[in-house]
Design a protein around this motif. Structure first.
Motif, short mmCIF file in Angstrom:
data_model
loop_
_atom_site.label_atom_id
_atom_site.label_comp_id
_atom_site.label_asym_id
_atom_site.label_seq_id
_atom_site.Cartn_x
_atom_site.Cartn_y
_atom_site.Cartn_z
N ALA A 1 -4.80 -4.20 -1.58
CA ALA A 1 -4.06 -4.31 -0.32
C ALA A 1 -4.95 -3.90 0.86
N MET A 2 -5.71 -2.81 0.68
CA MET A 2 -6.61 -2.37 1.76
C MET A 2 -7.70 -3.39 2.03
N ARG B 1 -3.79 1.62 -12.36
CA ARG B 1 -3.30 0.29 -11.97
C ARG B 1 -2.77 0.32 -10.53
N GLN B 2 -2.05 1.37 -10.16
CA GLN B 2 -1.53 1.49 -8.80
C GLN B 2 -2.67 1.67 -7.79
N MET B 3 -3.72 2.39 -8.18
CA MET B 3 -4.88 2.54 -7.31
C MET B 3 -5.54 1.18 -7.08
N LEU C 1 0.83 -1.20 0.00
CA LEU C 1 0.00 0.00 0.00
C LEU C 1 0.87 1.26 0.00
N GLU C 2 1.89 1.27 0.85
CA GLU C 2 2.79 2.42 0.92
C GLU C 2 3.51 2.63 -0.40
N TYR C 3 4.02 1.54 -1.00
CA TYR C 3 4.72 1.64 -2.29
C TYR C 3 3.78 2.17 -3.37
N SER C 4 2.56 1.67 -3.38
CA SER C 4 1.59 2.09 -4.39
C SER C 4 1.27 3.57 -4.28
#
Length: 198
Positions: A165-166, A157-159, A34-37
């Motif tokens: 992940a959430m 895509r990152q969202m 999540l942090e990386y995204s």
């Protein structure tokens, strides 16, 4: 307490310990994803989109100068504009590029180099032929447009990755709560249970 009961209690405690440890490691992995995204969305997509916007503003300024035959722009401001574009290009290169993005970006750099050659010819020519420069500026604008679409697609895509992940974190949190409630009930039963012989 018999040896068998001691082993059973130790095994139960170890089982609880390993379940908590595993869920903790899974949560940590999901938080890292999540942090990386989120970092990628900002640094490699939003900042990159802003850089593309700034480059396109400079390209439009060049286009206006060519169409309006503003020779003063090419004599006095074009070198500074090219330096500003180079600075933006260098910053864009430092973002994380996908394979498709790298290909389009390389084409953009080649076309910018081609534009510089055409601008030299333009400033040293008496006829001031603009067709080749305008065509080059159109190519550059198209590359910038294509890169902006890549930003949008990669940001989406990152969202999606961060939402996954959430969702996983929420699921494991619920599972942990249910597990802890069940463990509390089980402990209550063990404490309150009195064998018939006692």
């Amino acid at each position: 307490m018999t040896t068998f009961n001691k082993i059973r209690w130790v095994a139960s405690i170890l089982l609880v310990f390993f379940i908590v440890l595993i869920t903790n490691l899974i949560d940590k992995d999901n938080f890292n994803r999540l942090e990386y995204s989120v970092t990628t969305i900002y640094e490699d997509r939003i900042v990159a989109s802003d850089l593309l916007f700034e480059i396109s503003m400079w390209i439009q300024e060049k286009e206006v100068a060519v169409v309006s035959a503003d020779s003063l722009f090419f004599e006095e401001e074009n070198n500074k504009t090219n330096l500003d574009i180079d600075g933006l290009i260098q910053r864009y290169e430092q973002t994380m590029l996908t394979k498709k993005e790298q290909l389009i970006f390389n084409n953009l750099k080649e076309e910018l180099s081609n534009l510089r050659e055409l601008e030299k010819e333009y400033t040293h020519s008496e006829t001031r032929e603009t067709n080749h420069i305008l065509k080059s500026l159109d190519e550059i604008s198209q590359h910038l447009y294509d890169l902006s679409k890549v930003q949008l697609k990669e940001g989406r895509r990152q969202m999606f990755i961060s939402n996954q992940a959430m969702d996983t974190i929420a699921l494991f949190t619920q599972i942990e709560i249910v597990f802890l409630v069940l463990m509390a009930i089980l402990i209550q039963i063990i404490i309150m249970y009195k064998p018939k012989g006692n």
